[in-house]
Design a protein around this motif. Sequence first.
Motif, short mmCIF file in Angstrom:
data_model
loop_
_atom_site.label_atom_id
_atom_site.label_comp_id
_atom_site.label_asym_id
_atom_site.label_seq_id
_atom_site.Cartn_x
_atom_site.Cartn_y
_atom_site.Cartn_z
N VAL A 371 20.36 10.08 64.24
CA VAL A 371 18.95 10.14 63.81
C VAL A 371 18.86 10.92 62.49
O VAL A 371 18.28 10.44 61.51
N PHE A 372 19.47 12.09 62.47
CA PHE A 372 19.38 12.91 61.25
C PHE A 372 20.14 12.28 60.09
O PHE A 372 19.72 12.37 58.94
N GLU A 377 19.91 9.20 54.92
CA GLU A 377 20.27 8.06 54.08
C GLU A 377 19.02 7.37 53.54
O GLU A 377 19.02 6.87 52.42
N ALA A 378 17.96 7.37 54.33
CA ALA A 378 16.75 6.65 53.93
C ALA A 378 15.78 7.53 53.12
O ALA A 378 14.85 6.99 52.51
N ALA A 379 16.01 8.85 53.14
CA ALA A 379 15.02 9.76 52.54
C ALA A 379 14.65 9.37 51.11
O ALA A 379 15.52 9.18 50.26
N PRO A 384 13.07 3.78 56.95
CA PRO A 384 14.29 4.11 57.71
C PRO A 384 14.50 3.21 58.92
O PRO A 384 14.48 3.67 60.05
N GLU A 385 14.75 1.94 58.64
CA GLU A 385 14.95 0.95 59.70
C GLU A 385 16.12 1.34 60.62
O GLU A 385 16.02 1.26 61.84
N ALA A 386 17.21 1.79 59.99
CA ALA A 386 18.41 2.12 60.78
C ALA A 386 18.15 3.30 61.70
O ALA A 386 18.77 3.41 62.76
N CYS A 387 17.25 4.18 61.29
CA CYS A 387 16.90 5.32 62.14
C CYS A 387 16.00 4.86 63.28
O CYS A 387 16.21 5.18 64.45
N ARG A 405 6.97 11.89 56.32
CA ARG A 405 6.82 11.36 54.96
C ARG A 405 5.73 12.13 54.20
O ARG A 405 5.94 12.55 53.06
N GLU A 406 4.63 12.33 54.90
CA GLU A 406 3.50 13.05 54.32
C GLU A 406 3.91 14.49 53.96
O GLU A 406 3.64 14.98 52.87
#
Length: 489
Positions: A371-372, A377-379, A384-387, A405-406
């Motif tokens: 998860v982390f 990777e998506a940040a 973050p589809e893979a998450c 995100r906010e």
Amino acid sequence: MSPIAFDNSYARLPPRFYAAVAPTPVTAPRLIRLNVSLAVRLGLDPRWLSSPEGVAMLSGNGMPAGAASIATAYAGHQFGGFSPQLGDGRAILLGEVIDRDGRRCDLQLKGAGPTPFSRRGDGRAALGPVLREYIVSEAMAALGVPTTRALAAVLTGESVRRETALPGAVLTRVASSHIRIGTFQYFAARGDLEALRLLAEHVIARHYPACAGEGRYLALLEAVVAAQASLIAQWMTVGFIHGVMNTDNMSIAGETIDYGPCAFMDAYHPTTVFSSIDEHGRYAYANQPPIARWNLTRFAETMLPLLDGDLDKAVPIAQAALDRFDPQFQTHLIAGFRRKLGLATEEAEDVVLIKGLLDAMQDGEADFTLVFRRLSEAAGRDSPEACRNLFKDPATFDAWEGRWRERSQREPVPAEARRDAMLRVNPLYIPRNHQVEAVIETAVERDDFAPFEALVDVLAKPFEAQSGREDYERPPAVHERVLATFCGT
Ligand code: AMP
Ligand code: MG
């Protein structure tokens, strides 16, 4: 001249601190693996260590000049019950060396034969637990968590009897010291105030020199509390479960020590337990902080006579020192999870954000490490589809992700820098239990150490994506899950 420049400060303490004992020779020592980079850091010659003479030392067949060769005395609370005498029942301290950075380190053989502290044990170690300790302690070091290290593993050529006959092995362990809470308890239980004082002075000089001077015993107690608060917070942020947090397995120097039935959590759940002997979950993931505080309370009790000659005065002093554990642990824990979420600034609501993710992971049976990592990777990039796919019901994640995100948008750091920072603290590779078990099985059953070597190599760079090593990222499939670990002592 001895190939190793020993300087054995512990052996200079009075004889009642240890028993002088030689390792019991083994029939056919064979080096499995030498930790070359660690050897170099310790100022030891890797070529000598892998020579017949070096392997003789690493298996207990030959002591170089200057070795201490002692088994240390200690006591301990095991699963809550006190044993006034445990001690090194299968470990022999070779001695101490000063490493390249000037740090004093113990070299210890684990599984080197019986000692006066062996009780009914054979003094030996089976190959499986030796490999497990090698893999997990080196992985912890690579993750940046304070820990003892593994310098070498050797086969003895002899078998040890557990439930079945298993190949025997010896691990050479490196530690800042092997002094435990149980070492203090050993002397406290005997009312040996002189020894307690000598031990405290030794520990201050060796591990906590900043504590020296007026009020040093209180400073020592506070320093040990602080070191453990930091250590346990680090365990929690990597999902490590020690499994046997007895007071004899808790290092005064604040390193992770005595890897037995330890394991890393795959799917997040606070009650996770692996150890087969931990029937009631005393040492479950989420119990580690209160257990550490319980153990530190046992340490503080041993220190009472040093804190004040008047017990009524000593108790509140010790209590105040112990009361620092919870807030210090919380501070480290929140800071650790902030870093994992890429948050460089602090907002009061962050605690709720962190808790929200952990709750979603628990509900969604999501893999803690991945998860982390997938979040990192998506940040600042795509969604973050893979998450998301790690959660049983991705909708629980979506709600949380919006809040994260906010929150991230209020960070002063550019998205790419946040992403890099996250990738540096969220590992891709951890010693997953099913993989650890698999490489052990191959080594034990087929005398094939290639999978063990490969796993150790991957785990040496846990934050770096290694192409062709995707299999090592993978959480266990349902049929691969290992639910129980055994200490095999
Ligand atoms: P551990 O569970 O490894 O932390 O060990 C707890 C205590 O049991 C320590 O005093 C060990 O030295 C002792 N012990 C564990 N295994 C053996 C063994 N095979 N032979 C002798 N003593 C042992
Ligand atoms: Mg132990």
